[in-house]
Design a protein around this motif. Structure first.
Motif, PDB file in Angstrom:
ATOM      1  N   LEU A   1     -53.372 -83.370  18.453  1.00  0.00           N
ATOM      2  CA  LEU A   1     -52.397 -82.282  18.640  1.00  0.00           C
ATOM      3  C   LEU A   1     -50.971 -82.812  18.533  1.00  0.00           C
ATOM      4  CD1 LEU A   1     -53.778 -80.112  21.583  1.00  0.00           C
ATOM      5  CD2 LEU A   1     -53.893 -79.663  19.140  1.00  0.00           C
ATOM      6  N   LEU A   2     -50.746 -83.984  19.123  1.00  0.00           N
ATOM      7  CA  LEU A   2     -49.396 -84.562  19.094  1.00  0.00           C
ATOM      8  C   LEU A   2     -48.988 -84.940  17.672  1.00  0.00           C
ATOM      9  CD1 LEU A   2     -49.627 -86.624  22.390  1.00  0.00           C
ATOM     10  CD2 LEU A   2     -47.916 -84.853  21.936  1.00  0.00           C
TER      11      LEU A   2
ATOM     12  N   PHE B   1     -60.419 -75.849  18.936  1.00  0.00           N
ATOM     13  CA  PHE B   1     -59.405 -76.408  18.042  1.00  0.00           C
ATOM     14  C   PHE B   1     -59.704 -76.125  16.576  1.00  0.00           C
ATOM     15  CE2 PHE B   1     -57.514 -79.835  21.049  1.00  0.00           C
ATOM     16  CZ  PHE B   1     -57.124 -78.819  21.909  1.00  0.00           C
TER      17      PHE B   1
ATOM     18  N   ILE C   1     -57.053 -73.852  15.583  1.00  0.00           N
ATOM     19  CA  ILE C   1     -55.636 -74.245  15.489  1.00  0.00           C
ATOM     20  C   ILE C   1     -55.395 -75.441  14.568  1.00  0.00           C
ATOM     21  CG2 ILE C   1     -54.856 -73.238  17.670  1.00  0.00           C
ATOM     22  CD1 ILE C   1     -55.294 -75.791  19.066  1.00  0.00           C
TER      23      ILE C   1
ATOM     24  N   LYS D   1     -48.284 -81.740  15.876  1.00  0.00           N
ATOM     25  CA  LYS D   1     -47.023 -81.162  16.330  1.00  0.00           C
ATOM     26  C   LYS D   1     -45.832 -81.855  15.663  1.00  0.00           C
ATOM     27  CE  LYS D   1     -44.609 -80.029  20.625  1.00  0.00           C
ATOM     28  NZ  LYS D   1     -44.914 -78.658  21.063  1.00  0.00           N
TER      29      LYS D   1
ATOM     30  N   THR E   1     -46.004 -82.348  26.293  1.00  0.00           N
ATOM     31  CA  THR E   1     -46.961 -83.454  26.355  1.00  0.00           C
ATOM     32  C   THR E   1     -48.250 -83.153  25.617  1.00  0.00           C
ATOM     33  OG1 THR E   1     -47.943 -82.549  28.352  1.00  0.00           O
ATOM     34  CG2 THR E   1     -46.142 -84.111  28.653  1.00  0.00           C
ATOM     35  N   MET E   2     -48.475 -81.860  25.299  1.00  0.00           N
ATOM     36  CA  MET E   2     -49.701 -81.452  24.629  1.00  0.00           C
ATOM     37  C   MET E   2     -50.945 -81.752  25.463  1.00  0.00           C
ATOM     38  SD  MET E   2     -49.663 -79.858  21.723  1.00  0.00           S
ATOM     39  CE  MET E   2     -48.202 -78.895  21.612  1.00  0.00           C
ATOM     40  N   LEU E   3     -50.732 -81.928  26.765  1.00  0.00           N
ATOM     41  CA  LEU E   3     -51.913 -82.006  27.621  1.00  0.00           C
ATOM     42  C   LEU E   3     -52.564 -80.626  27.574  1.00  0.00           C
ATOM     43  CD1 LEU E   3     -50.467 -83.908  30.678  1.00  0.00           C
ATOM     44  CD2 LEU E   3     -52.481 -84.608  29.402  1.00  0.00           C
ATOM     45  N   PHE E   4     -53.857 -80.587  27.660  1.00  0.00           N
ATOM     46  CA  PHE E   4     -54.512 -79.281  27.709  1.00  0.00           C
ATOM     47  C   PHE E   4     -55.663 -79.348  28.697  1.00  0.00           C
ATOM     48  CE2 PHE E   4     -56.532 -81.633  24.245  1.00  0.00           C
ATOM     49  CZ  PHE E   4     -57.882 -81.466  24.519  1.00  0.00           C
TER      50      PHE E   4
ATOM     51  N   SER F   1     -57.460 -82.859  29.625  1.00  0.00           N
ATOM     52  CA  SER F   1     -57.515 -83.937  28.643  1.00  0.00           C
ATOM     53  C   SER F   1     -56.794 -85.150  29.197  1.00  0.00           C
ATOM     54  CB  SER F   1     -56.840 -83.498  27.349  1.00  0.00           C
ATOM     55  OG  SER F   1     -55.501 -83.121  27.604  1.00  0.00           O
ATOM     56  N   ASP F   2     -57.343 -86.298  28.925  1.00  0.00           N
ATOM     57  CA  ASP F   2     -56.701 -87.553  29.299  1.00  0.00           C
ATOM     58  C   ASP F   2     -56.758 -87.815  30.802  1.00  0.00           C
ATOM     59  OD1 ASP F   2     -55.570 -89.955  28.742  1.00  0.00           O
ATOM     60  OD2 ASP F   2     -53.859 -89.123  27.651  1.00  0.00           O
TER      61      ASP F   2
ATOM     62  N   ILE G   1     -59.723 -70.857  23.211  1.00  0.00           N
ATOM     63  CA  ILE G   1     -59.102 -72.151  22.961  1.00  0.00           C
ATOM     64  C   ILE G   1     -58.704 -72.774  24.297  1.00  0.00           C
ATOM     65  CG2 ILE G   1     -57.123 -73.297  21.865  1.00  0.00           C
ATOM     66  CD1 ILE G   1     -57.135 -71.052  19.777  1.00  0.00           C
TER      67      ILE G   1
ATOM     68  N   LEU H   1     -58.361 -85.828  21.225  1.00  0.00           N
ATOM     69  CA  LEU H   1     -57.981 -84.515  20.690  1.00  0.00           C
ATOM     70  C   LEU H   1     -56.504 -84.254  20.960  1.00  0.00           C
ATOM     71  CD1 LEU H   1     -61.032 -82.309  21.753  1.00  0.00           C
ATOM     72  CD2 LEU H   1     -60.467 -83.097  19.454  1.00  0.00           C
ATOM     73  N   ARG H   2     -56.078 -84.674  22.134  1.00  0.00           N
ATOM     74  CA  ARG H   2     -54.671 -84.492  22.486  1.00  0.00           C
ATOM     75  C   ARG H   2     -53.787 -85.286  21.519  1.00  0.00           C
ATOM     76  NH1 ARG H   2     -51.739 -87.543  27.115  1.00  0.00           N
ATOM     77  NH2 ARG H   2     -49.645 -86.740  26.811  1.00  0.00           N
TER      78      ARG H   2
ATOM     79  N   VAL I   1     -51.664 -73.155  22.749  1.00  0.00           N
ATOM     80  CA  VAL I   1     -51.127 -72.052  21.943  1.00  0.00           C
ATOM     81  C   VAL I   1     -50.870 -70.867  22.875  1.00  0.00           C
ATOM     82  CG1 VAL I   1     -51.563 -70.557  19.949  1.00  0.00           C
ATOM     83  CG2 VAL I   1     -52.586 -72.832  20.036  1.00  0.00           C
TER      84      VAL I   1
ATOM     85  N   ALA J   1     -58.862 -86.901  25.290  1.00  0.00           N
ATOM     86  CA  ALA J   1     -57.612 -87.638  25.123  1.00  0.00           C
ATOM     87  C   ALA J   1     -57.318 -87.850  23.636  1.00  0.00           C
ATOM     88  CB  ALA J   1     -57.686 -88.981  25.847  1.00  0.00           C
TER      89      ALA J   1
END
Lengths: 112, 386
Positions: A62-63, A93, A96, A66, B248-251, B204-205, B294, A58-59, B299, A56
């Motif tokens: 990313l946000l 990651f 990226i 972004k 949302t960038m959920l992965f 994630s999350d 990844i 890491l997300r 991506v 969570a």
């Protein structure tokens, strides 16, 4: 989790301390975003004192990345502890997000 | 328009009615209050039952037929949200105390000071509104909680509960969710030419968005896996599908493997997922190499590399999520990959798949002790018999 920031050599350095997990990932993201100004061209997230990060967290990174990417600001993380570096590597990651070994390296690479 | 607060005034003194209406006329005209009157407790109860929209009761204590103290006991049976204020004789502490014990919110004394009464009414109504608001939040919370439980059960129910029955190999998986809905799943797919697809994944999350993401990830994976036999290509395809509109960038981290029971070939690709553990028939344990992929959804247009090993009879592969390796004990230390190594070092070549998965859960739980579970724990074990 604690977030502090300072501006050095043309870059905004945001240092995060403690743990970032599912319970505080959003708070972490908000805290970081709140110290970033619209005209910050380079943001470095210093993880020297970050002991744990969950997916969570890491997300959230990313946000944040972004958001900066949208206005073509640079973003990098630095000074990852071994365990955190391993997490970045496993999740992929490291490919990226730009990672620097120290804050000095990050500033040298990004600052203007 | 907001309706006026409806106040029931209970007093056997007939003079109170015109006096109240006269003194409160501004508030009545402003649409703040409306009044109804009763002459004793029994009449008051009738009014409460008939009207159904009375917010507050203002009652005298001494009245014929049913007194104010008895009325106080009856009001919650009609509606526990009605607030009551008692009018008592000055200094009548005994009755005031009894009234408060029976749930009166406040009291005013005779002769009634209407200014003071009006303040008391406002305070009572404010309290009542806060109470109602809290109740409605509680109800909403309970309904969200129920929905989350349903979501969690749905998630559990999509996991395989039956496992392939084949003399050549065994496979067995289990997932134990943390409190919230979320993250992990595993799947077993029967593919062409007798091959099987094995997937383990971690979104994630947590929470509802993550659960929805997880469901679509599982469905996409299943759909893509049936048409393609190369694990790397499967991950690439699913990654592109997940990436579309992923603001949302959920992965999701996925380890997807195809096992060929005829040859023992085990081909896997990792999308940001922890590497599998290989236990050879001689009891030696090692981590399989990462394939540098990844996590999926972040991506687009990635090429996922894959890696192939051949299992010999008696070999076992354990797939797991970080809920296993990051499980914490009360001291805050984590189970780590070392914990997994220790479970399986020196294992017998006759280790069953189910036994392997169960052992992981047993040892992780033992390690955690009284500590709470923060993440879903998932484990999927494959064992080659012949």
């Amino acid at each position: 989790m604690d977030v502090t920031s300072q501006r050095t050599g043309g870059a905004l350095i945001v240092s995060v301390e403690g743990r970032v997990d599912g319970a505080n990932a959003r708070k972490f993201q908000k805290a970081v975003e709140s110290v970033i100004d619209d005209d910050d061209g380079a943001v470095i997230l210093d993880m020297e004192n970050l002991s744990y990060i969950s997916s969570a967290g890491l997300r959230s990174i990313l946000l944040i990345a972004k958001g900066l990417q949208k206005r073509t600001a640079q973003f990098a993380v630095c000074s990852l502890q071994d365990a955190i570096g391993e997490v970045f590597r496993i999740v992929g990651f490291d490919k990226i997000v730009t990672i620097h070994s120290s804050q000095g390296d990050a500033v040298a690479a990004m600052g203007s | 328009m907001v309706r006026p607060y409806k106040i029931l005034v209970v007093d056997d003194e007939p003079d109170l009615e015109p006096l109240m209406l006269q003194r409160m006329r501004r508030h009545i005209r402003a649409g703040r209050y409306s009044f109804v009157f009763a002459r004793n407790g029994l009449e008051a109860l009738d009014r409460l039952n008939e009207d159904g929209d009375i917010d507050m009761v203002l009652s005298d204590i001494n009245m014929p037929q049913m007194d104010g103290l008895t009325l106080l006991e009856q009001i919650p049976k009609v509606d526990p949200n009605i607030r009551s204020v008692i009018i008592s004789a000055y200094g009548d502490m005994k009755n005031i105390r009894t009234a408060m014990n029976r749930g009166a919110f406040d009291f005013v004394t005779k002769p009634v000071d209407f200014k003071d009464l009006q303040i008391t009414i406002e305070r009572t109504l404010a309290h009542m509104m806060e109470w109602r608001e809290a109740l409605s939040y509680r109800d909403k919370l309970v309904s969200i909680q129920n929905e989350l439980e349903v979501a969690s059960r749905i998630q559990q129910s999509i996991l395989p509960s039956e496992f392939p029955d084949d003399l050549r190999y065994q496979v067995y998986g289990n997932m134990e969710p943390a409190r919230d809905v979320g993250g992990d799943f595993f799947d077993i797919m029967l593919l062409d030419e007798g091959q099987i697809g094995l997937a383990i994944a971690d979104v994630s999350d947590k929470g509802v968005p993550a659960a929805l993401f997880m469901m679509s990830c599982r469905t996409l994976l299943k759909g893509v896996a049936i048409g393609l036999t190369e694990p790397g290509a499967v991950l690439g395809e699913v990654n592109d599908l997940l990436h579309e509109d992923n603001e949302t960038m959920l992965f999701v981290t996925v380890l997807y493997a195809v096992y060929n029971p005829s040859t023992g070939e085990f081909t896997y690709a990792s999308g940001g997922h922890d590497p599998p553990l290989l236990i050879r028939s001689d009891g030696s344990v090692s981590l399989l190499p990462l394939t540098d992929g990844i996590a999926l959804g972040v991506v687009p247009e990635l090429n996922y590399k894959q890696h192939k090993i051949t299992l010999s009879p008696g070999d076992t592969v354990v797939l797991y999520t970080d809920g296993v390796t990051e499980a914490q004990n009360t001291d805050g230390s984590a189970f780590e990959v070392d914990g997994l190594h220790q479970i399986f070092a020196g294992s017998s070549a006759y280790l069953k798949a189910r036994e392997g998965t169960d052992l992981v859960f047993e040892k992780v739980r033992e390690f955690m002790g009284e500590a709470s579970q923060f993440d879903d724990i998932t484990c999927l074990t494959l064992h080659r018999d012949t």
